[in-house]
Design a protein around this motif. Structure first.
Motif, short mmCIF file in Angstrom:
data_model
loop_
_atom_site.label_atom_id
_atom_site.label_comp_id
_atom_site.label_asym_id
_atom_site.label_seq_id
_atom_site.Cartn_x
_atom_site.Cartn_y
_atom_site.Cartn_z
N PRO A 1 64.67 -24.25 -146.64
CA PRO A 1 65.75 -23.38 -147.13
C PRO A 1 65.37 -22.69 -148.45
O PRO A 1 64.65 -23.26 -149.26
CB PRO A 1 66.92 -24.33 -147.34
CG PRO A 1 66.32 -25.68 -147.48
CD PRO A 1 65.02 -25.66 -146.73
N VAL A 2 65.85 -21.48 -148.62
CA VAL A 2 65.69 -20.73 -149.86
C VAL A 2 67.05 -20.69 -150.54
O VAL A 2 68.04 -20.29 -149.93
CB VAL A 2 65.16 -19.31 -149.60
CG1 VAL A 2 65.16 -18.48 -150.88
CG2 VAL A 2 63.75 -19.37 -149.02
N LEU A 3 67.08 -21.12 -151.79
CA LEU A 3 68.33 -21.18 -152.55
C LEU A 3 68.23 -20.29 -153.77
O LEU A 3 67.15 -20.13 -154.35
CB LEU A 3 68.63 -22.61 -152.98
CG LEU A 3 68.68 -23.66 -151.88
CD1 LEU A 3 68.80 -25.04 -152.48
CD2 LEU A 3 69.82 -23.37 -150.93
N ARG A 4 69.37 -19.74 -154.19
CA ARG A 4 69.43 -18.93 -155.41
C ARG A 4 70.45 -19.60 -156.35
O ARG A 4 71.61 -19.21 -156.39
CB ARG A 4 69.82 -17.50 -155.10
CG ARG A 4 69.60 -16.58 -156.29
CD ARG A 4 70.08 -15.19 -155.97
NE ARG A 4 69.00 -14.32 -155.61
CZ ARG A 4 68.50 -13.40 -156.44
NH1 ARG A 4 68.97 -13.28 -157.64
NH2 ARG A 4 67.54 -12.62 -156.03
N VAL B 1 59.62 -16.09 -144.24
CA VAL B 1 58.55 -17.04 -143.88
C VAL B 1 59.00 -18.48 -144.04
O VAL B 1 58.61 -19.35 -143.26
CB VAL B 1 57.22 -16.77 -144.64
CG1 VAL B 1 56.70 -15.39 -144.33
CG2 VAL B 1 57.34 -16.99 -146.13
N MET B 2 59.83 -18.77 -145.02
CA MET B 2 60.31 -20.14 -145.19
C MET B 2 61.25 -20.55 -144.06
O MET B 2 61.25 -21.72 -143.65
CB MET B 2 61.01 -20.32 -146.54
CG MET B 2 60.07 -20.23 -147.72
SD MET B 2 58.81 -21.51 -147.69
CE MET B 2 57.82 -21.01 -149.07
N ASP C 1 51.83 -18.91 -135.98
CA ASP C 1 51.96 -17.57 -135.39
C ASP C 1 53.27 -16.91 -135.81
O ASP C 1 53.30 -15.72 -136.16
CB ASP C 1 51.90 -17.66 -133.86
CG ASP C 1 50.56 -18.16 -133.34
OD1 ASP C 1 49.56 -18.17 -134.10
OD2 ASP C 1 50.51 -18.56 -132.16
N ALA C 2 54.37 -17.67 -135.78
CA ALA C 2 55.68 -17.14 -136.15
C ALA C 2 55.73 -16.78 -137.64
O ALA C 2 56.34 -15.77 -138.03
CB ALA C 2 56.78 -18.14 -135.80
N PHE C 3 55.09 -17.59 -138.48
CA PHE C 3 54.98 -17.31 -139.92
C PHE C 3 54.31 -15.95 -140.13
O PHE C 3 54.80 -15.12 -140.89
CB PHE C 3 54.17 -18.43 -140.59
CG PHE C 3 53.58 -18.07 -141.92
CD1 PHE C 3 54.29 -18.28 -143.09
CD2 PHE C 3 52.31 -17.52 -142.00
CE1 PHE C 3 53.74 -17.95 -144.32
CE2 PHE C 3 51.75 -17.19 -143.23
CZ PHE C 3 52.47 -17.41 -144.40
N TYR C 4 53.20 -15.75 -139.47
CA TYR C 4 52.43 -14.51 -139.61
C TYR C 4 53.27 -13.30 -139.20
O TYR C 4 53.35 -12.30 -139.93
CB TYR C 4 51.17 -14.62 -138.76
CG TYR C 4 50.25 -13.43 -138.82
CD1 TYR C 4 49.42 -13.21 -139.92
CD2 TYR C 4 50.19 -12.53 -137.77
CE1 TYR C 4 48.56 -12.13 -139.97
CE2 TYR C 4 49.33 -11.44 -137.81
CZ TYR C 4 48.53 -11.24 -138.91
OH TYR C 4 47.68 -10.17 -138.95
#
Length: 139
Positions: A36-39, A29-30, A81-84
């Motif tokens: 960006p999702v970081l670890r 979703v992000m 819409d794309a998030f969903y």
């Protein structure tokens, strides 16, 4: 990563049961929202001001957080819409299909439940409120 100043919220932390399932969901979703999702370490990941961690992570106190409602800004209706769609394809459950809401004119949103049951929303506030620094709403 960029640190933002002057916002109401500095950060939010969710402590989850299954970090892998949550990372799959939030990465999907992000990416739609352009975040960006970081670890940066073991046991947690971050997306802007959102931290999601396992109960045994050094970033948590060992307790799962309760149910929360988080609303993420979307740049347009197509992004909502794309998030969903991305949410449902990556472990999310429907909690309100994309559409206009009665909260105020131009409020277009979708709601999903993340793997821990948090109510996660993507919202486009409409063109009328996009370029204003404050909006007054009557409740």
């Amino acid at each position: 990563m960029q640190l933002h100043r002057g916002r109401l919220i500095d950060h939010i932390q969710l402590v989850v049961r299954d970090l892998t399932a949550s990372e799959t969901f939030y990465t999907a979703v992000m990416s739609v929202l352009g975040i960006p999702v970081l670890r940066p370490g073991d046991g947690y990941f971050i997306a802007d001001e959102l931290t999601v961690s396992a109960a045994d992570s050094p970033t948590s106190s060992g307790e799962l957080t309760g149910r929360h409602h988080l609303a993420f800004q979307a740049k347009d209706r197509e992004t909502v819409d794309a998030f969903y769609k991305a949410a449902l394809e990556n472990g999310g459950r429907d909690n309100g299909a994309p559409g206009i809401r009665a909260y105020h004119p131009g409020y277009y949103a979708a709601f999903v439940l993340d793997p821990d049951g948090n109510n996660i929303e993507a919202v486009f506030q409409g063109d009328a409120t996009r370029n204003v620094s404050s909006v007054t709403l009557d409740f």
